[in-house]
Design a protein around this motif. Structure first.
Motif, mmCIF file in Angstrom:
data_model
loop_
_atom_site.group_PDB
_atom_site.id
_atom_site.type_symbol
_atom_site.label_atom_id
_atom_site.label_comp_id
_atom_site.label_asym_id
_atom_site.label_seq_id
_atom_site.Cartn_x
_atom_site.Cartn_y
_atom_site.Cartn_z
ATOM 1 N N SER A 3 1.639 3.057 -5.444
ATOM 2 C CA SER A 3 1.340 4.203 -6.302
ATOM 3 C C SER A 3 2.587 4.794 -6.948
ATOM 4 O O SER A 3 2.500 5.512 -7.944
ATOM 5 N N LYS A 4 3.763 4.490 -6.403
ATOM 6 C CA LYS A 4 5.006 5.054 -6.939
ATOM 7 C C LYS A 4 5.619 4.178 -8.026
ATOM 8 O O LYS A 4 6.575 4.587 -8.680
ATOM 9 N N HIS B 191 0.826 -1.211 0.000
ATOM 10 C CA HIS B 191 0.000 0.000 0.000
ATOM 11 C C HIS B 191 0.860 1.260 0.000
ATOM 12 O O HIS B 191 0.474 2.288 -0.563
ATOM 13 N N ALA C 244 -6.519 1.735 -13.789
ATOM 14 C CA ALA C 244 -6.374 1.127 -12.460
ATOM 15 C C ALA C 244 -7.108 -0.215 -12.408
ATOM 16 O O ALA C 244 -6.617 -1.186 -11.814
ATOM 17 N N ARG D 222 4.595 -3.492 -9.828
ATOM 18 C CA ARG D 222 3.500 -3.833 -8.895
ATOM 19 C C ARG D 222 3.089 -5.289 -9.056
ATOM 20 O O ARG D 222 2.862 -5.994 -8.078
ATOM 21 N N GLN E 268 -7.887 7.099 -16.207
ATOM 22 C CA GLN E 268 -7.051 6.651 -15.093
ATOM 23 C C GLN E 268 -7.739 5.552 -14.300
ATOM 24 O O GLN E 268 -7.101 4.582 -13.863
#
Length: 932
Positions: A545-546, A541, A603, A552, A599
């Motif tokens: 996002s980075k 978590h 996702a 991922r 976006q």
């Protein structure tokens, strides 16, 4: 003259820049002309006419070669001596060139010699005619060079194996000594030119490579000495190197050739000082390296037995390995590998070999270094160097085989330690990264029980500079040593910390390496990481996002490996926890009022990919689902159903979803039955709306798993799915070529196969089967081998179905099936046979030949009358450039005789013969096209 004018006009097309249609038309005309009997006389006129254009003369020579190979049967046997004399006269005419014409005439003469036993000893005749005049000696040498090669490689000449052996004996075996004596005379002749010497070397190579030369004859021949002396000549160097390498290669039977080897090896060793003398001439170094490598590989057993005597060859190869030109270095690698294999079988290693391999290891690590920052590689150069580093890594593993892995690791570790002790201001990252890469390569042969070298290496990693390339290399070391880490779990925590820090680096390659390291650490050490799963969850978590999606996904794979090591109930709870996070994103997108943003859709797509990765690793919990998973099948499908209804027209999202559904089908197994009718209906609607192959793929998997269930609702859903799929596919094929939707055809055929096996009443439905058969025929027109094979398997299953066996006691529904198949073949049989034969002589891969022949035979046996009615039109539609008219006629006659005589095994042989003759014609055209 009309033929000559038309021929010249067709050839003239190639001198201009016309459109493709004009080129194809001219090319086809020329190939058809080459098949004709008139080509013999026309090309004879052109070849001997001084006024003919050069291109016409070349074409005439090529045509003679082709016709001797393929069409000698067009010549009356009584006229073969005249044909031979014509070719000999032409060779006399072109004794000064051009070379391409001389080569074609020589090949034609070689082919004629193979098929014309009455010529007797053609070699002796050629020597008598051309061997005494210095102006014709080059022509003779060209013929003698090509003859053994043609005998061994031209399999298109229509002679039997026995005839070939007889001609080989007469033309080559019986003339070996005569040719060697002739070459010896020529090489010693006064005034012999370098051009002639190069031809002599090429000729000797050809006869040696043919395997007919008794190499012991070279021990008394001056040819060997002249070959090594030619090394000093720039004009002869290349041909001398080729010949020396071939002579060495042919002495692999060590005991049989020891007398010759005793002459070769001193001469090879005598070349060693030239490595220093010609150090600045890479072309010469390349030639020396080839000779030393060939000698080293061929005589490796002798090198082991008589190390001191043969060691100069090893030293020379070590020098070549150390040479700075990286195009030359790999010439030596095969030697180091094969020698290492032999040394590895010995109980001890000679100090000389240990010294050689230590030297090789050191220079390889030096070669691994990237260029300095002020002269970086770019583009293809960089890609080539990265690929070559892995090749060099294999040689490092050879060093480990000889020196043992631990000493190699320690020596490389010392290189890094020594570099780190230098002034950090002058230390380049390349000096650190290269030995790190070496450690990664050698990690493939690390002993998991090593408690000396590997701990030192892993303790060193946190002390390394923070340069991105160094961190990248260090992370990949961690991923390579994870099996060792599994046996030494105290090293897991520091490695996790180093990996975690890697995800914080802005460099994308470092992040990717960190993801790979985490994946393999979790895969190989999963039982040690169960307790840290919550930490991994938190970490995910924090950093997700980075990261780019590929990194991922690797983290999710890593986590799934840890989950797979847990007790079942706990694993189910953990998997559900991670899955719900992903499903929540998909649910939010599916239920959002209005359209989701780009976006948000991305996702969702990424989440689907991550969920797929986890399910792939975890696999299944077995038939009895844990309590945590009892209701998740229905709950998950409810989310996917809505998501697909809203966004299933997006090809990426449809594909991603279908891949998750595929793994879900395996994971939930029979729990899927509760939603299977809904899923089947959803796949039917999805394909109807979009034409995406992924919907058929899942449909096929569903039918394959549950097609034999007795549930009427499910059966009706499968029938609806197959009917919709068939109708939609037929509509798609009416709007575009089959080749544009090969993926759809592939998945449709797979679906069809499952329906045929599991629910034949659906497949043979009279309303659907004609369209299904038509759609499957379209799969025979695509170029993808897997689609073709699947379609042929489908037809094989149809025509071998028990319902078509009149001797079997069939139930009433089988009678209906048979009636349906007969009706379809009555209307579509001619087209189907056309597809089969066109593919057989065209683009079908060789592995499908037996299937096509089997299908053709059974169709002929069940529909004999119809087959005889279909074939004439089918064959007429085939272009003569693919199948000559006489081949078609013979095939039709053979099939007719086989069917009328009820000899259906003969049908098989007729198709094989038809295929062989058409392939021969196709190969001829392809060869002619290559010679243009």
């Amino acid at each position: 003259m009309a033929d000559i004018s038309a021929l010249l006009a067709a050839l003239d097309v190639f001198t201009r820049t016309p459109d493709k249609a004009s080129l194809d038309k001219a090319n086809n005309w020329l190939q058809d002309f080459q098949h004709s009997p008139e080509a013999w006389s026309t090309c004879n006129v052109l070849l001997l006419s001084p006024e003919a254009p050069p291109a016409a003369k070349v074409f005439a020579a090529q045509t003679f070669r082709a016709k001797v190979t393929y069409d000698l049967g067009q010549v009356d046997p009584a006229n073969l001596p005249a044909l031979r004399d014509t070719l000999l006269a032409a060779l006399e005419t072109y004794k000064t060139g051009p070379r391409n014409i001389v080569v074609q005439i020589c090949l034609a003469l070689a082919g004629l010699a193979m098929q014309f036993p009455a010529w007797g000893n053609a070699v002796e005749a050629m020597i008598n005619k051309f061997g005494s005049n210095p102006s014709t000696v080059p022509t003779l040498l060209q013929f003698l060079t090509l003859l053994p090669e043609e005998l061994h490689t031209n399999h298109r000449v229509p002679i039997t194996d026995d005839e070939w052996r007889d001609r080989l004996s007469v033309l080559v075996t019986g003339n070996v000594q005569k040719v060697i004596d002739l070459l010896t005379v020529y090489i010693q002749a006064s005034g012999v030119t370098s051009e002639i010497q190069n031809q002599i070397f090429a000729c000797l190579r050809s006869w040696i490579v043919s395997g007919e030369v008794n190499l012991t004859d070279l021990t008394t021949s001056p040819l060997l000495g002249f070959t090594f002396e030619a090394i000093s000549s720039d004009q002869l160097f290349d041909s001398a190197v080729e010949l020396i390498c071939d002579i060495i290669h042919e002495t692999q039977e060590i005991d049989d050739n020891m007398a010759l080897i005793e002459l070769i090896v001193p001469r090879v060793i005598a070349l060693k000082p030239l490595l220093a003398k010609d150090h600045d001439n890479p072309d010469r170094i390349r030639g020396y390296a080839r000779i030393f490598a060939e000698a080293g590989e061929t005589y490796r057993i002798l090198i082991i037995r008589h190390t001191e005597s043969f060691y100069p060859i090893v030293e020379a190869l070590a020098e070549c390995t150390a040479y700075p030109d990286l195009d030359i270095v790999p010439i030596t690698f095969q030697f180091w590998s094969r020698l290492a294999q032999v040394i590895g079988k010995k109980s001890s290693v000679s100090p000389l070999f240990a010294q050689a391999y230590r030297s090789v290891m050191t220079v390889i690590i030096k070669h691994l270094q990237f260029p300095p920052d002020n002269a970086p590689l770019s583009g293809q150069e960089a890609e080539d160097f990265r690929a070559f580093r892995h090749v060099m890594g294999d040689t490092l593993k050879d060093c480990c085989d000889v020196l043992e892995t631990e000493p190699c690791l320690l020596a490389t570790y010392e290189m890094i330690s020594a570099a780190l002790s230098q002034n950090q201001d002058t230390l380049s990252w390349q000096e650190i990264e290269a030995p790190l890469f070496a450690l990664r390569s050698m990690g493939a042969v690390v002993d998991p029980k090593d408690d000396n070298a590997v701990p030192k290496i892993l303790h060193l990693i946190p002390q390394l500079p923070l340069h991105p390339r160094v961190r990248y290399a260090a992370l990949l070391i961690i991923s390579r040593y994870t099996e060792w880490t599994n046996m030494h779990p105290t090293f897991i925590q520091p490695q996790l910390q180093y990996i975690s820090a890697g995800f914080e680096v802005a460099d994308l390659e470092v992040c990717a390496a960190a993801g790979q390291a985490l994946k393999y650490l979790c895969q190989d050490c999963k039982q040690h990481l169960v307790e840290v799963l919550p930490t991994l969850h938190t970490f995910l978590h924090t950093v997700a996002s980075k990261l780019v999606q590929d990194d991922r996904r690797k983290i999710y794979e890593a986590i799934a490996h840890v989950i797979s090591a847990m007790p079942m109930e706990k694993a189910a709870e953990s998997l559900k926890s991670f899955s719900l996070d992903i499903l929540a994103v998909i649910h939010a997108v599916a239920n959002k009022t209005g359209q989701a943003t780009k976006q948000e859709l991305q996702a969702a797509s990424d989440g689907l990919e991550n969920l797929e990765a986890m399910l792939y690793v975890v696999g299944s919990f077995g038939e009895d689902l844990p309590s945590a998973c009892q209701n998740t099948c229905q709950e998950s499908w409810a989310i996917f159903r809505v998501f697909l209804s809203k966004y299933g027209s997006d090809p990426e999202l449809a594909e991603r979803t279908s891949r998750v559904l595929r793994h879900g089908l395996s994971f939930f197994d029979r729990a899927v039955l509760a939603v299977a009718p809904e899923v089947a209906s959803s796949m039917a609607m999805g394909f109807q709306a979009t034409g995406f192959a992924s919907y058929l793929w899942i449909g096929g998997k569903l039918v394959g798993r549950f097609g034999d269930e007795k549930d009427q609702n499910l059966h009706a859903a499968f029938a609806d799915l197959f009917r919709h799929a068939t109708n939609k596919l037929v509509n798609l094929l009416q709007a575009q070529p089959a080749g544009n939707i090969s993926d759809v055809l592939d998945d449709y055929v797979q679906l069809s196969m499952q329906v045929l096996h599991q629910a034949p009443d659906i497949y043979f439905d009279p309303a659907t089967f004609p369209l299904a058969f038509q759609a499957t025929c379209a799969a025979l027109t695509v170029v993808q081998s897997d689609v073709l094979c699947s379609a042929l398997d489908m037809f094989q299953a149809i025509f071998h179905h028990q319902c078509l066996d009149p001797s079997a006691p069939n139930p009433p529904n089988f009678i209906t099936y048979a009636h349906t198949i007969h009706n379809v073949l009555d209307s579509q049989g001619a087209n189907f046979i056309g597809f089969l034969l066109t593919g057989l002589i065209g683009d079908f891969p060789p592995e499908t030949d037996s299937l096509v022949i089997s299908i053709f035979r059974i169709v002929a046996s069940i529909w004999p009358t119809q087959m005889l009615a279909w074939l004439p039109n089918v064959l007429q539609r085939m272009p003569s450039m693919s199948v000559p008219v006489q081949v078609k006629q013979k095939f039709l006659a053979d099939i007719t005789a086989a069917i009328t005589g009820s000899k259906f095994d003969q049908v098989r042989y007729s198709v094989i013969s038809f295929h062989r003759e058409s392939r021969r014609a196709r190969d001829r055209r392809r060869t002619a096209a290559l010679e243009k």
